[in-house]
Write an enzyme that holds these catalytic residues in place. Structure first.
Site, PDB file in Angstrom:
ATOM      1  N   LYS A  62      64.669  23.260 -15.366  1.00 29.97           N
ATOM      2  CA  LYS A  62      65.816  24.058 -14.556  1.00 29.97           C
ATOM      3  C   LYS A  62      65.266  24.876 -13.383  1.00 29.97           C
ATOM      4  O   LYS A  62      65.909  25.027 -12.438  1.00 29.97           O
ATOM      5  CB  LYS A  62      66.678  24.474 -15.768  1.00 29.97           C
ATOM      6  CG  LYS A  62      67.220  23.762 -16.653  1.00 29.97           C
ATOM      7  CD  LYS A  62      68.042  24.368 -17.981  1.00 29.97           C
ATOM      8  CE  LYS A  62      68.790  23.313 -18.875  1.00 29.97           C
ATOM      9  NZ  LYS A  62      69.060  24.121 -19.833  1.00 29.97           N
TER      10      LYS A  62
ATOM     11  N   VAL B 226      71.954  22.965 -14.832  1.00 34.55           N
ATOM     12  CA  VAL B 226      71.279  24.250 -15.063  1.00 34.55           C
ATOM     13  C   VAL B 226      72.482  25.204 -15.404  1.00 34.55           C
ATOM     14  O   VAL B 226      73.512  25.471 -14.812  1.00 34.55           O
ATOM     15  CB  VAL B 226      70.577  24.598 -13.812  1.00 34.55           C
ATOM     16  CG1 VAL B 226      69.957  26.146 -14.109  1.00 34.55           C
ATOM     17  CG2 VAL B 226      69.551  23.627 -13.119  1.00 34.55           C
TER      18      VAL B 226
ATOM     19  N   GLY C 254      74.485  25.217 -18.206  1.00 37.13           N
ATOM     20  CA  GLY C 254      75.560  24.814 -18.858  1.00 37.13           C
ATOM     21  C   GLY C 254      76.725  25.207 -18.051  1.00 37.13           C
ATOM     22  O   GLY C 254      77.167  24.546 -16.954  1.00 37.13           O
TER      23      GLY C 254
ATOM     24  N   GLU D  76      68.326  19.456 -27.213  1.00 41.13           N
ATOM     25  CA  GLU D  76      68.178  18.214 -26.546  1.00 41.13           C
ATOM     26  C   GLU D  76      67.814  17.089 -27.745  1.00 41.13           C
ATOM     27  O   GLU D  76      67.580  17.643 -29.121  1.00 41.13           O
ATOM     28  CB  GLU D  76      66.860  18.022 -25.790  1.00 41.13           C
ATOM     29  CG  GLU D  76      67.017  18.991 -24.621  1.00 41.13           C
ATOM     30  CD  GLU D  76      68.131  18.688 -23.637  1.00 41.13           C
ATOM     31  OE1 GLU D  76      68.187  17.863 -23.219  1.00 41.13           O
ATOM     32  OE2 GLU D  76      69.083  19.585 -23.494  1.00 41.13           O
TER      33      GLU D  76
ATOM     34  N   GLY E  77      74.977  21.373 -31.361  1.00 46.38           N
ATOM     35  CA  GLY E  77      75.097  20.652 -29.952  1.00 46.38           C
ATOM     36  C   GLY E  77      74.452  21.303 -28.902  1.00 46.38           C
ATOM     37  O   GLY E  77      74.844  21.019 -27.735  1.00 46.38           O
TER      38      GLY E  77
ATOM     39  N   LYS F 244      69.101  17.203 -16.377  1.00 49.74           N
ATOM     40  CA  LYS F 244      68.065  18.092 -15.986  1.00 49.74           C
ATOM     41  C   LYS F 244      66.938  17.371 -15.445  1.00 49.74           C
ATOM     42  O   LYS F 244      66.066  17.529 -14.467  1.00 49.74           O
ATOM     43  CB  LYS F 244      67.971  19.476 -16.317  1.00 49.74           C
ATOM     44  CG  LYS F 244      67.754  19.305 -17.877  1.00 49.74           C
ATOM     45  CD  LYS F 244      69.123  19.582 -18.614  1.00 49.74           C
ATOM     46  CE  LYS F 244      69.143  18.869 -20.017  1.00 49.74           C
ATOM     47  NZ  LYS F 244      69.464  19.925 -21.076  1.00 49.74           N
TER      48      LYS F 244
ATOM     49  N   ASP G 119      62.486  22.025 -20.936  1.00 49.18           N
ATOM     50  CA  ASP G 119      63.849  21.869 -20.295  1.00 49.18           C
ATOM     51  C   ASP G 119      64.087  23.259 -19.484  1.00 49.18           C
ATOM     52  O   ASP G 119      64.552  23.060 -18.549  1.00 49.18           O
ATOM     53  CB  ASP G 119      64.894  22.079 -21.800  1.00 49.18           C
ATOM     54  CG  ASP G 119      66.392  22.090 -21.302  1.00 49.18           C
ATOM     55  OD1 ASP G 119      66.791  21.063 -21.015  1.00 49.18           O
ATOM     56  OD2 ASP G 119      66.791  23.139 -21.169  1.00 49.18           O
TER      57      ASP G 119
ATOM     58  N   ILE H 111      77.833  27.730 -16.292  1.00 42.05           N
ATOM     59  CA  ILE H 111      77.626  28.987 -15.377  1.00 42.05           C
ATOM     60  C   ILE H 111      77.518  28.166 -14.051  1.00 42.05           C
ATOM     61  O   ILE H 111      76.617  27.166 -13.748  1.00 42.05           O
ATOM     62  CB  ILE H 111      76.359  29.686 -15.327  1.00 42.05           C
ATOM     63  CG1 ILE H 111      76.218  30.293 -16.911  1.00 42.05           C
ATOM     64  CG2 ILE H 111      76.334  30.747 -14.466  1.00 42.05           C
ATOM     65  CD1 ILE H 111      75.145  30.946 -17.157  1.00 42.05           C
TER      66      ILE H 111
ATOM     67  N   THR I 124      77.326  14.419 -26.912  1.00 40.55           N
ATOM     68  CA  THR I 124      77.900  15.522 -26.826  1.00 40.55           C
ATOM     69  C   THR I 124      78.790  15.894 -25.590  1.00 40.55           C
ATOM     70  O   THR I 124      79.769  16.323 -25.639  1.00 40.55           O
ATOM     71  CB  THR I 124      76.697  16.785 -27.004  1.00 40.55           C
ATOM     72  OG1 THR I 124      76.166  16.359 -28.106  1.00 40.55           O
ATOM     73  CG2 THR I 124      77.280  18.134 -27.391  1.00 40.55           C
TER      74      THR I 124
HETATM   75  N1  HSE Z   1      69.203  22.008 -24.625  1.00 38.17           N
HETATM   76  C1  HSE Z   1      69.777  22.503 -23.449  1.00 38.17           C
HETATM   77  C2  HSE Z   1      69.825  24.118 -23.817  1.00 38.17           C
HETATM   78  C3  HSE Z   1      71.076  21.961 -23.095  1.00 38.17           C
HETATM   79  O1  HSE Z   1      69.598  24.313 -24.826  1.00 38.17           O
HETATM   80  O2  HSE Z   1      69.909  24.839 -22.742  1.00 38.17           O
HETATM   81  C4  HSE Z   1      71.831  22.629 -21.754  1.00 38.17           C
HETATM   82  O3  HSE Z   1      71.218  22.190 -20.696  1.00 38.17           O
END
Ligand code: HSE
Length: 401
Positions: free
Chosen positions: A199, A126, A128, A184, A181, A99, A195, A130, A10
């Site tokens: 972060k 961290v 996306g 994870e 997308g 991450k 996740d 931003i 992705t």
């Molecule tokens: N799986 C993660 C999320 C992807 O949904 O934030 C971005 O780090």
């Protein structure tokens, strides 16, 4: 300028799309075009325009002296760590969106990069799209950061938004997040909070300048959230969101990842869908918030390419990032203080009031149980009071923010 992409999923394919779509403007900023020379993946991508670039052995990239920068978008600690380390030891600059890798080995990889006269960057790890890491590392450096509270997982924020607004089913909405997308490869990392935990460990490491081990952060996800919890939250004019929280506590930090009931008017209340937001409080700055698309191919790839442009302009200079490998000891999680929303089996208020002083009862019309809000108390006190409720009475607690 030749680069390689390791992992054409992705995010990796998103990086290719950003580089193609914005080729000229990126070339203008760097001073020359950035060209992808190799793509490392297990698959062949037969018939795809990327097929001629595909390699299956990372050593083909390590040994290609023309390749000066590498993107790592494979995910997971291994083999990503081995591959990234090999690239850095050859003096190639590396940017990653991974991450898990950064939380686990970030400090070490920074040291290896610096020792080899190159850069290791991880803006996409961290938030996306931003730019929160660069903001903390390069902009808010005149402040002592007292608090970071973030919605840093796009999947769970998307899910909670849909479950709250449309009453969507947990599994169905998780499937949607996967199709878009956001999630994870193994979405357990999203829904169980792992996740978000990695972060907030990264963000806290950055403000501490030292390693914060993600294993030390108490973490709960959203898998236990039920439609009844959402009804109670609505009754209280609150929304339930997965927050990752880090607060300065003496000379260390108190961290937690958990679902919280957020009050209307809280800066994170209106952050919905796949959006992420990071609330940062500095001792001079006061309050600030950084908001944007938190997951998905192009927003995350945008952050990766931002790193590429920065690294391309500093190929002969190490940009120092302070992150010591020695881990700090976090504050005792039992000392963290919150008000709590509690659900108990039955309607025996006397039994509840023998254990807790009740701020308010919440009636969401749910038969056979009682919901109430406690005053602020430490986690330790909460556990002690909870134990005073009879066997099987306690159903659920959600902290308030
Ligand atoms: N799986 C993660 C999320 C992807 O949904 O934030 C971005 O780090």
């Amino acid at each position: 300028m030749k680069i390689a992409i390791m992992g054409y999923g992705t995010i990796g394919s998103g990086v290719m799309e950003v580089l193609n779509t914005n080729r000229d403007v990126i070339a203008g900023r760097v001073g020359e075009p950035i060209e992808v020379k190799a793509v490392l993946d297990l698959r062949d991508f037969e018939g795809d325009p990327v097929q001629p670039l595909v390699v299956h052995d990372y050593m083909d990239i390590v040994n290609d002296d023309e390749i000066v920068m590498v993107v790592e978008t494979m995910g997971g600690v291994e083999p990503a760590y081995t591959f990234v380390r090999a690239m850095l030891e050859k003096g190639k600059a590396v940017t990653t969106s991974n991450k898990a890798l950064v939380a686990d080995r970030g400090a070490e990889l920074l040291r290896i990069a610096s020792a080899n006269g190159t850069n290791f960057m991880f803006e996409a790890s961290v938030g996306g799209g931003i730019p929160i890491i660069r903001t903390l590392l390069a902009c808010l450096t005149g402040d002592v950061i007292e608090e970071i509270t973030g919605i840093v997982n796009g999947t769970t924020n998307y899910m909670m938004t849909k479950m709250t607004r449309e009453g969507s089913d947990f599994d169905a909405v998780l499937k949607e997040a996967q199709e878009k997308g956001y999630a994870e490869k193994d979405p357990t990392a999203d829904v169980e909070g792992y996740d978000a935990c990695r972060k907030i460990a990264i963000l806290t490491s950055i403000i501490a300048g030292a390693q914060v081990d993600y294993e030390d952060i108490p973490t709960e996800g959203i898998s236990a959230i039920e439609p009844e919890d959402i009804l109670y939250a609505k009754k209280m004019n609150r929304v339930i969101k997965l927050l990752a929280d880090s607060k300065a506590y003496g000379d260390t930090y108190a961290c937690r990842v958990a679902p919280f009931m957020i009050a209307e008017g809280h800066p994170l209340y209106a952050v919905n869908d796949v959006f992420n937001a990071v609330f940062v409080k500095g001792n001079m700055l006061g309050e600030s918030m950084y908001y944007g698309s938190g997951a998905g191919s192009l927003p995350t790839a945008s952050a990766v390419v931002g790193d590429l442009v920065r690294m391309a302009k500093h190929l002969d200079r190490v940009i120092p990032i302070e992150w010591k490998e020695q881990a700090i000891t976090l504050a005792d999680e039992k000392e963290q203080t919150y008000a709590h929303f509690v659900r108990c089996e039955g309607t025996d208020k006397a039994a509840i009031e023998a254990a807790f002083s009740v701020e308010e009862y919440v009636d969401a019309g749910i038969y056979g149980e009682t919901g109430f809000v406690t005053p602020k108390m430490t986690e330790r006190e909460f556990d002690e009071r909870c134990a005073r409720l009879g066997e099987g009475v306690f159903l659920k607690r959600i902290r308030l923010s």
